[in-house]
Design an enzyme around this catalytic site. Sequence first.
Site, mmCIF file in Angstrom:
data_model
loop_
_atom_site.group_PDB
_atom_site.id
_atom_site.type_symbol
_atom_site.label_atom_id
_atom_site.label_comp_id
_atom_site.label_asym_id
_atom_site.label_seq_id
_atom_site.Cartn_x
_atom_site.Cartn_y
_atom_site.Cartn_z
ATOM 1 N N CYS A 12 0.876 -1.159 0.000
ATOM 2 C CA CYS A 12 0.000 0.000 0.000
ATOM 3 C C CYS A 12 0.924 1.223 0.000
ATOM 4 O O CYS A 12 2.055 1.138 0.468
ATOM 5 C CB CYS A 12 -0.883 -0.017 1.235
ATOM 6 S SG CYS A 12 -2.369 0.947 1.048
ATOM 7 N N CYS A 87 -4.204 -1.261 -2.253
ATOM 8 C CA CYS A 87 -4.758 0.066 -2.507
ATOM 9 C C CYS A 87 -4.551 0.441 -3.964
ATOM 10 O O CYS A 87 -3.634 -0.042 -4.614
ATOM 11 C CB CYS A 87 -4.157 1.112 -1.583
ATOM 12 S SG CYS A 87 -2.425 1.483 -1.817
ATOM 13 N N CYS A 95 6.184 -0.685 -9.833
ATOM 14 C CA CYS A 95 6.746 -1.498 -8.755
ATOM 15 C C CYS A 95 8.151 -1.962 -9.100
ATOM 16 O O CYS A 95 8.501 -2.096 -10.270
ATOM 17 C CB CYS A 95 5.877 -2.727 -8.508
ATOM 18 S SG CYS A 95 4.285 -2.361 -7.789
#
Length: 163
Positions: A12, A87, A95
């Site tokens: 998140c 989220c 990422c």
Amino acid sequence: MNQRVCNVLFLCTGNSARSIMAEALLNMLGEDRFRAFSAGSRPGGKVQPEAAELAQPLGYQERMRSKNWDQFAAAGAQEMDMVIAVCDNAAGESCPVWPGHPAVAHWGVPDPAAVDDSEDRRRRAFVSAFATLRRRVELLIALPLDKLDRLAAQGKLREIGEQ
């Protein structure tokens, strides 16, 4: 996937509420089959008090802290079997490349920490997020992971996120 302990990283942005609650839920409910971790792309540095309160009966401890996801992507980091963004912000972010090429999924849950108009509504938002995460963690635990390869597990994880 096999019978060994399955490492799961919950992501998140702030790593202060949803990912912390998911980590506590899976560590408690997954018993010795799972080891959960959590992190954020821009950790806030503290755990939301409501998240800590809900996670406490599940074994929340001070070691559960807001931390950066870089420590899980660094050379020599423990490999994850699954990486789950809880989220919308973290799901849309770029990422890192995770060591071991884990199954990746998105389980979007509305941010309870964003509710600030009343203490009662904020509390209900945290309880709702916790209930959603618990349902999804229970579905994860029920998967026959020893019979699924990485791609099949990833598909099942994504289906859980749609529930």
